[in-house]
Design an enzyme around this catalytic site. Structure first.
Site, PDB file in Angstrom:
ATOM      1  CE  LYS A  88      -7.019   4.256  -1.925  1.00  0.00           C
ATOM      2  NZ  LYS A  88      -6.454   3.607  -0.726  1.00  0.00           N
ATOM      3  CE1 TYR A 135      -4.872   4.968  -4.963  1.00  0.00           C
ATOM      4  CE2 TYR A 135      -6.270   6.904  -5.238  1.00  0.00           C
ATOM      5  CZ  TYR A 135      -5.340   6.192  -4.506  1.00  0.00           C
ATOM      6  OH  TYR A 135      -4.883   6.695  -3.305  1.00  0.00           O
ATOM      7  CB  SER A 179     -11.163   6.278   1.740  1.00  0.00           C
ATOM      8  OG  SER A 179     -11.846   6.582   0.558  1.00  0.00           O
TER       9      SER A 179
HETATM   10  P1  NAD Z   1       3.474   4.893   0.004  1.00  0.00           P
HETATM   11  O1  NAD Z   1       3.785   4.375  -1.335  1.00  0.00           O
HETATM   12  O2  NAD Z   1       4.491   5.729   0.692  1.00  0.00           O
HETATM   13  O3  NAD Z   1       3.056   3.694   0.974  1.00  0.00           O
HETATM   14  C1  NAD Z   1       2.278   2.610   0.547  1.00  0.00           C
HETATM   15  C2  NAD Z   1       2.878   1.335   1.129  1.00  0.00           C
HETATM   16  O4  NAD Z   1       2.017   0.233   0.788  1.00  0.00           O
HETATM   17  C3  NAD Z   1       4.270   1.004   0.580  1.00  0.00           C
HETATM   18  O5  NAD Z   1       5.178   0.818   1.641  1.00  0.00           O
HETATM   19  C4  NAD Z   1       4.067  -0.282  -0.202  1.00  0.00           C
HETATM   20  O6  NAD Z   1       5.182  -1.154  -0.168  1.00  0.00           O
HETATM   21  C5  NAD Z   1       2.864  -0.886   0.505  1.00  0.00           C
HETATM   22  N1  NAD Z   1       2.166  -1.861  -0.339  1.00  0.00           N
HETATM   23  C6  NAD Z   1       1.801  -1.729  -1.639  1.00  0.00           C
HETATM   24  N2  NAD Z   1       1.222  -2.874  -2.068  1.00  0.00           N
HETATM   25  C7  NAD Z   1       1.226  -3.731  -1.014  1.00  0.00           C
HETATM   26  C8  NAD Z   1       0.758  -5.066  -0.830  1.00  0.00           C
HETATM   27  N3  NAD Z   1       0.196  -5.766  -1.838  1.00  0.00           N
HETATM   28  N4  NAD Z   1       0.905  -5.626   0.389  1.00  0.00           N
HETATM   29  C9  NAD Z   1       1.492  -4.944   1.390  1.00  0.00           C
HETATM   30  N5  NAD Z   1       1.968  -3.699   1.275  1.00  0.00           N
HETATM   31  C10 NAD Z   1       1.823  -3.096   0.089  1.00  0.00           C
HETATM   32  O7  NAD Z   1       2.127   5.736  -0.167  1.00  0.00           O
HETATM   33  P2  NAD Z   1       1.130   6.431   0.874  1.00  0.00           P
HETATM   34  O8  NAD Z   1       0.703   7.700   0.250  1.00  0.00           O
HETATM   35  O9  NAD Z   1       1.648   6.453   2.250  1.00  0.00           O
HETATM   36  O10 NAD Z   1      -0.094   5.429   0.754  1.00  0.00           O
HETATM   37  C11 NAD Z   1      -0.831   4.968   1.858  1.00  0.00           C
HETATM   38  C12 NAD Z   1      -2.293   4.923   1.484  1.00  0.00           C
HETATM   39  O11 NAD Z   1      -2.766   6.262   1.271  1.00  0.00           O
HETATM   40  C13 NAD Z   1      -2.628   4.175   0.198  1.00  0.00           C
HETATM   41  O12 NAD Z   1      -3.788   3.390   0.411  1.00  0.00           O
HETATM   42  C14 NAD Z   1      -2.923   5.280  -0.793  1.00  0.00           C
HETATM   43  O13 NAD Z   1      -3.794   4.866  -1.807  1.00  0.00           O
HETATM   44  C15 NAD Z   1      -3.571   6.299   0.116  1.00  0.00           C
HETATM   45  N6  NAD Z   1      -3.624   7.697  -0.339  1.00  0.00           N
HETATM   46  C16 NAD Z   1      -2.487   8.380  -0.644  1.00  0.00           C
HETATM   47  C17 NAD Z   1      -2.574   9.720  -1.020  1.00  0.00           C
HETATM   48  C18 NAD Z   1      -1.342  10.539  -1.337  1.00  0.00           C
HETATM   49  O14 NAD Z   1      -1.494  11.651  -1.889  1.00  0.00           O
HETATM   50  N7  NAD Z   1      -0.152  10.089  -0.978  1.00  0.00           N
HETATM   51  C19 NAD Z   1      -3.818  10.340  -1.099  1.00  0.00           C
HETATM   52  C20 NAD Z   1      -4.960   9.604  -0.799  1.00  0.00           C
HETATM   53  C21 NAD Z   1      -4.855   8.287  -0.402  1.00  0.00           C
END
Ligand code: NAD
Length: 273
Positions: A159, A155, A141
């Site tokens: 979440k 977004y 989330s």
């Molecule tokens: P990231 O961009 O490094 O990784 C996300 C991955 O998801 C990427 O490798 C991308 O290719 C893959 N992806 C995107 N769309 C896709 C699809 N349709 N099918 C399969 N793969 C797909 O970013 P992250 O920060 O590691 O993100 C991971 C999760 O954490 C996400 O759900 C994001 O919303 C959540 N999140 C991130 C943060 C932050 O600050 N980085 C904070 C809160 C939540």
């Protein structure tokens, strides 16, 4: 026997980058078999080179494609003899901007990946989770599921949906012995963020930039726990409590202080000429 060879197994989406990738690395270091799924084939190949082909199953998957998701689950199940200890629904995309200024297709895409992708995953994997004693359905989330966030409204809404789904399923799935939990990360230093986000992040406090391995460690801890919501960093739970108890106060804080207030003021100034 499948290639997991009796090892515990985790199925990770978004495994080519960021917190999904770090989770793959951590579970591999603990001797688990890793299923790594992502749209990004190059990133998956690099991960496979690091973990070793005997220790993982990599496969391209668009989480919005339910039929292909079912095939990916079947391939994973063939490798693990029908078991899945953890489903980590983690793939996600972010898109910023004011709601009324975004193309509707972009809005729907965020819903498709961040929420429908999670539904696809859980619905496709529940058979394997049910067949695995002590299994965990774990979903990413966000801290933006504490209070609806302007600038990333859709977004943030997806979440919130993930958080609500997790709460409900954590009760429904008790009848199968499957736990459900989620993580609400704050600002994690991964490629999903615009480059200036980490540079401009405060040096301390709950929105300091945190390495993605800290989220991976939470996934590891969650496997041995019955806790429902995991906050990274933990003090973000205070924000959640405040948003629940005093939503109008939190609304005013967000609207009048910090980067979002500035974004709104800048836009207002621009439209006033
Ligand atoms: P990231 O961009 O490094 O990784 C996300 C991955 O998801 C990427 O490798 C991308 O290719 C893959 N992806 C995107 N769309 C896709 C699809 N349709 N099918 C399969 N793969 C797909 O970013 P992250 O920060 O590691 O993100 C991971 C999760 O954490 C996400 O759900 C994001 O919303 C959540 N999140 C991130 C943060 C932050 O600050 N980085 C904070 C809160 C939540």
């Amino acid at each position: 026997m499948g290639s997991a060879n009796g090892r515990k197994s985790i199925f990770i989406t978004g495994a080519a980058s960021g917190m999904g990738r770090e989770t793959a690395r951590l579970f591999h270091s603990k001797g688990w078999f890793v299923g790594a799924f992502d749209q990004n084939g190059e990133g998956l190949k690099a991960l496979e080179a690091e973990l070793g082909a005997d220790n993982c199953l990599i496969r391209r998957l668009d989480v919005t494609d339910k039929l292909d998701y079912e095939k990916a689950i079947a391939e994973f199940g063939a490798a693990t003899d029908g078991k899945m200890d953890i489903l980590f629904n983690n793939a996600g995309i972010g898109a910023g901007g004011f709601f009324d200024e975004q193309p509707f297709e972009d809005i729907l895409k965020v819903v498709q990946v961040n929420f429908v992708g999670v539904l696809n995953g859980i619905h496709s994997a529940i058979g394997l989770l049910k067949a695995t004693p002590g299994s965990l359905c774990f979903t990413t989330s966000s801290s933006s599921a504490t209070y609806g966030m302007p600038g990333i409204a859709v977004y943030s809404a997806t979440k919130h949906a993930v958080k609500g789904l997790t709460e409900a399923l954590s009760i429904e799935f008790r009848r199968h012995g499957v736990r459900a939990a989620d993580v609400l990360p704050g600002l994690i230093d991964t490629p999903i963020l615009p480059p200036e986000a980490v540079k401009n992040a405060p040096k301390d406090g709950m929105f300091r930039a945190i390495p993605p391995m800290e989220v991976a460690k939470v996934v590891w801890e969650a496997y041995s726990s019955d806790k429902l919501h995991w906050y990274v960093p933990p003090e973000l739970s205070e924000l959640d409590k405040a948003a629940g108890n005093m939503p109008e106060v939190v609304r005013e804080q967000i609207a009048t202080t910090g980067p979002i207030a500035k974004m709104i003021a800048d836009a207002q100034a621009k439209s006033n000429g």
